[in-house]
Each structure stands twice: as structure tokens, then as C-alpha cells.
Write a protein that holds these residues in place. Structure first.
Motif, mmCIF file in Angstrom:
data_model
loop_
_atom_site.group_PDB
_atom_site.id
_atom_site.type_symbol
_atom_site.label_atom_id
_atom_site.label_comp_id
_atom_site.label_asym_id
_atom_site.label_seq_id
_atom_site.Cartn_x
_atom_site.Cartn_y
_atom_site.Cartn_z
ATOM 1 N N ASP A 69 1.125 -1.551 -0.143
ATOM 2 C CA ASP A 69 0.378 0.181 -0.180
ATOM 3 C C ASP A 69 0.319 1.160 -0.135
ATOM 4 N N TYR A 70 1.372 1.962 -0.937
ATOM 5 C CA TYR A 70 1.623 3.092 -1.926
ATOM 6 C C TYR A 70 3.125 2.795 -0.764
ATOM 7 N N GLY A 71 3.398 1.751 -1.359
ATOM 8 C CA GLY A 71 5.157 1.341 -1.418
ATOM 9 C C GLY A 71 5.258 0.829 0.260
ATOM 10 N N ASN A 72 4.829 0.431 1.322
ATOM 11 C CA ASN A 72 4.319 -0.060 2.432
ATOM 12 C C ASN A 72 3.889 -0.935 2.436
ATOM 13 N N ARG A 73 4.678 -2.055 3.279
ATOM 14 C CA ARG A 73 3.955 -4.012 3.521
ATOM 15 C C ARG A 73 3.059 -3.765 4.398
ATOM 16 N N THR A 74 1.983 -3.325 4.508
ATOM 17 C CA THR A 74 1.334 -3.494 5.464
ATOM 18 C C THR A 74 0.466 -4.897 5.780
ATOM 19 N N PHE A 165 0.042 12.918 3.182
ATOM 20 C CA PHE A 165 0.687 12.216 2.882
ATOM 21 C C PHE A 165 1.828 12.116 1.811
ATOM 22 N N GLY A 166 1.895 12.534 0.977
ATOM 23 C CA GLY A 166 2.603 12.972 0.240
ATOM 24 C C GLY A 166 1.827 12.102 -1.274
ATOM 25 N N ASP A 167 0.814 12.149 -1.621
ATOM 26 C CA ASP A 167 0.180 10.696 -2.608
ATOM 27 C C ASP A 167 -1.021 11.854 -4.048
ATOM 28 N N GLU A 277 -0.411 -8.381 -1.662
ATOM 29 C CA GLU A 277 -1.230 -7.784 -2.888
ATOM 30 C C GLU A 277 -1.125 -6.484 -3.241
ATOM 31 N N GLN A 278 -1.660 -6.646 -4.365
ATOM 32 C CA GLN A 278 -1.696 -5.106 -4.723
ATOM 33 C C GLN A 278 -2.855 -4.606 -3.748
ATOM 34 N N GLY A 279 -2.357 -2.951 -3.415
ATOM 35 C CA GLY A 279 -2.888 -2.309 -3.006
ATOM 36 C C GLY A 279 -3.462 -0.919 -3.239
ATOM 37 N N ARG A 280 -3.036 -0.194 -2.739
ATOM 38 C CA ARG A 280 -3.412 1.269 -3.537
ATOM 39 C C ARG A 280 -1.527 1.649 -3.910
ATOM 40 N N VAL A 281 -2.000 2.656 -4.600
ATOM 41 C CA VAL A 281 -0.368 3.571 -5.476
ATOM 42 C C VAL A 281 -0.479 5.045 -5.919
ATOM 43 N N ASP A 289 -6.776 6.560 2.196
ATOM 44 C CA ASP A 289 -5.291 6.131 1.754
ATOM 45 C C ASP A 289 -4.460 5.931 2.967
ATOM 46 N N ALA A 290 -3.769 5.824 2.583
ATOM 47 C CA ALA A 290 -2.415 4.458 3.295
ATOM 48 C C ALA A 290 -0.953 5.859 4.265
ATOM 49 N N GLU A 291 -1.070 5.058 5.027
ATOM 50 C CA GLU A 291 -0.020 5.964 6.001
ATOM 51 C C GLU A 291 0.874 6.655 5.716
ATOM 52 N N ILE A 292 1.767 7.613 5.337
ATOM 53 C CA ILE A 292 3.231 8.439 4.864
ATOM 54 C C ILE A 292 3.940 8.098 6.408
#
Length: 325
Positions: A69-74, A165-167, A277-281, A289-292
Motif C-alpha cells: 500500500d503506497y510502497g509499504n508492506r501493510t 501524505f504525499g499522494d 497483494e497489490q493495494g493502493r499506489v 489513503d495509506a499512511e506515509i
């Protein structure tokens, strides 16, 4: 003939031993139920008692999912329904919170005489990594024991707090309506808050250290149960249900979707090796959104910066309150 005489002597003795064993078991269970005293003070219980009384684990179809999720393994897992029964509360000041880092739940209990009643349950989200928090930026949620609980030191209005969050969406509302700041010795800025624009992370793991609830749940917790000084216990990932929790769930017939076998939950190493699994990008415009990751002490402080004319990184709580936070 002699054999029959021996059997007649053995049977009564066996029956007495069984009765004594049952009596001892019942006595132990009764003692295990007393997890809070009549004043609502949280006390220690024996872990081995919980093992004997353990409730069945959830079906293996309910599991932890590794999501990129946004580059993080969540971690994402199956959502459960919220339980909130404020009508069961007899004295709000005797309510306390217990969180399960293993099962992704926040429970609210009330000490009623020598019994403990479950009055609320919410899905929640913890930090990206498992384990106890040791330092700022280690991406972990601190945990404690029943003997040394955390507590709520402040209930702040976070309805206008925002963060970039930089998204690509700029500064957006991020913490729900309330931020329940916790006293966590050795660490600052840890709290329980909403998940505005991060709702997909609940239940699961995505923050740097704080605990997220659904926005509607943080409102319910604030309005019906939370108060400054409230005791808060965050259990480690390897700690299962405590005896008083088991008794409350059995007595109240509480059904839940998640109860993981601690020997089968994912370790940090397994999370890093798993096929994600592919989440949000980055760049996608979703409702959630995912956490930055940001430092915990930045939460709320940075959120207020845009409305105070500059950085509030080093502002005290009193200074933030002066700015209407």
C-alpha cells in the motif's frame, strides 16, 4: 470375589478425587474472573489460567493479508461488526480499555462489583511492525501489562487536523474527530484517533505507532466511554484473551470473527518475505489513503501548522490549545 471387593473400594475413592479436582478447577476459575477490583483498579492475572480457559480460534479462512500500500508492506484483515452497549454502563469512571495487537480489537470493559462486563468493541489498526516500541521511528505500537496500564491524558478535538501524505491530494483530514492522547512512558505522541482518508487500514497495520479506529467508532468511544484518566491496556502480540475477557465473552455470548492462534500469526520477517497483494499506489485518488509514516509527536502538531501560520513541531499542548486545536 476378591476383585469385586477391590473395585468396590476403588470406585468411591475415584469419585471423591474427581469431585475434589472439579472443585479445585471451579475455585481457580472463580479467582481468574476477578481481574478488576470493586474500585475499578486493573490488577494482574495469571497467563496460565487463560490458556486453560482459552476460547476456540477463528477459522483459517480469516487471516492476515500482506498488502503493498503506497510502497509499504501493510497488514489487512477481515473486518468485524462494532459492538456498543452504553446502556450496560453503571459507572463510566470504572470503564477501561483493553486492546489486542494480535486480534486487532479495541475492547471497552466496565468493572461491576467483582465482575467485568464488555460494553464496546471496535476494529482497530496498529503500527506497521509488530513488537514493543523502543524508539521514535521504529514503526511499532507500545504495549503494556494489566499491572502497569497506560492512561488517557487528553481528549483533543481533531476535527480540523490535516496532513499531506504525499499522494498528490495535498493536505487532507486525517485523524477523525478526536485524538485520545495516551501516557506511554518512554514515548510521546501516541494516541487513539479516527482514520479519515485511511479507513481501509482498519483493521490492520499501517501507522507508525498510534491506534486508528473507524471515524464513527472514535466518536462513539469518545461520547459514551472515554474520559481523561481512563486506564488503557495494549496487549503484546503473543498475549491472548485474559481470563476475565474470556468469562465476559462467554457470559455475554459475544461472537467475533477474529481470534488468531498466536503461533500462526505472521512475524515481521514473514511479512517482508510474503507475496504481497497489490493495494493502493501513489497518485490514485481514493476515499481512503495509506499512511506515509511521520513521527508520533508530529501528529496533531503538523496537522495544525497550516492554520497557525507556520510549523508547530515543537509546540506544547497548551500552545496548541491556544490555537484552537
Amino acid at each position: 470375589m476378591q476383585r469385586n471387593k477391590v473395585l468396590k473400594k476403588i470406585v468411591p475413592i475415584t469419585a471423591v478425587l474427581v469431585l475434589l479436582a472439579c472443585s479445585g478447577s471451579a475455585s481457580n476459575k472463580e479467582k481468574a474472573e476477578k481481574a478488576v477490583d470493586v474500585e475499578g483498579n486493573v490488577v494482574e492475572v495469571q497467563a496460565e489460567q487463560a490458556a486453560v480457559m482459552a476460547l476456540p480460534y477463528s477459522d483459517e479462512s480469516v487471516r492476515e493479508h500482506v498488502v503493498m500500500d503506497y510502497g509499504n508492506r501493510t497488514i489487512r484483515t477481515d473486518a468485524d461488526k462494532t459492538i456498543s452497549e452504553p446502556q450496560l454502563v453503571k459507572n463510566k469512571q470504572k470503564c477501561f480499555i483493553v486492546m489486542s495487537k494480535k486480534d486487532y480489537y479495541l475492547y471497552v470493559y466496565e468493572a461491576q462489583a467483582e465482575d467485568t462486563v464488555l460494553v464496546a468493541r471496535y476494529d482497530c489498526c496498529f503500527a506497521l511492525k509488530k513488537g514493543n516500541k523502543e524508539r521514535q521511528g521504529d514503526m511499532r505500537t507500545p504495549h503494556c501489562t494489566m499491572k502497569t496500564p497506560f492512561s488517557i491524558s487528553q481528549i483533543a478535538d481533531a476535527s480540523t487536523w490535516s496532513h499531506d501524505f504525499g499522494d498528490g491530494r495535498g493536505s487532507i483530514k486525517s485523524y477523525g474527530d478526536y485524538f485520545l492522547r495516551l501516557v506511554t512512558p518512554g514515548h510521546k505522541g501516541i494516541g487513539i484517533h479516527g482514520s479519515t482518508n485511511n479507513s481501509e487500514s482498519v483493521p490492520g497495520r499501517a501507522s507508525e505507532g498510534c491506534i486508528r479506529l473507524k471515524d464513527e467508532d472514535i466518536i462513539d468511544l469518545r461520547q459514551n466511554y472515554a474520559f481523561v484518566g481512563m486506564k488503557v491496556v495494549i496487549k503484546a502480540e503473543n498475549v491472548d484473551d485474559l481470563p476475565f475477557e474470556i468469562r465476559a465473552m462467554e457470559k455475554q455470548k459475544i461472537q467475533r470473527k477474529r481470534h488468531f492462534d498466536p503461533s500462526k500469526t505472521l512475524t515481521n520477517e514473514q511479512i517482508q518475505r510474503a507475496d504481497a497483494e497489490q493495494g493502493r499506489v501513489k497518485g490514485q485518488r481514493h476515499h481512503a489513503d495509506a499512511e506515509i509514516p511521520i513521527g508520533e509527536e508530529e501528529i496533531g502538531n503538523n496537522a495544525a501548522a497550516s492554520n497557525t501560520g507556520g510549523s508547530t513541531k515543537n509546540m506544547t499542548l497548551e500552545e496548541l490549545k491556544a490555537h484552537g486545536r
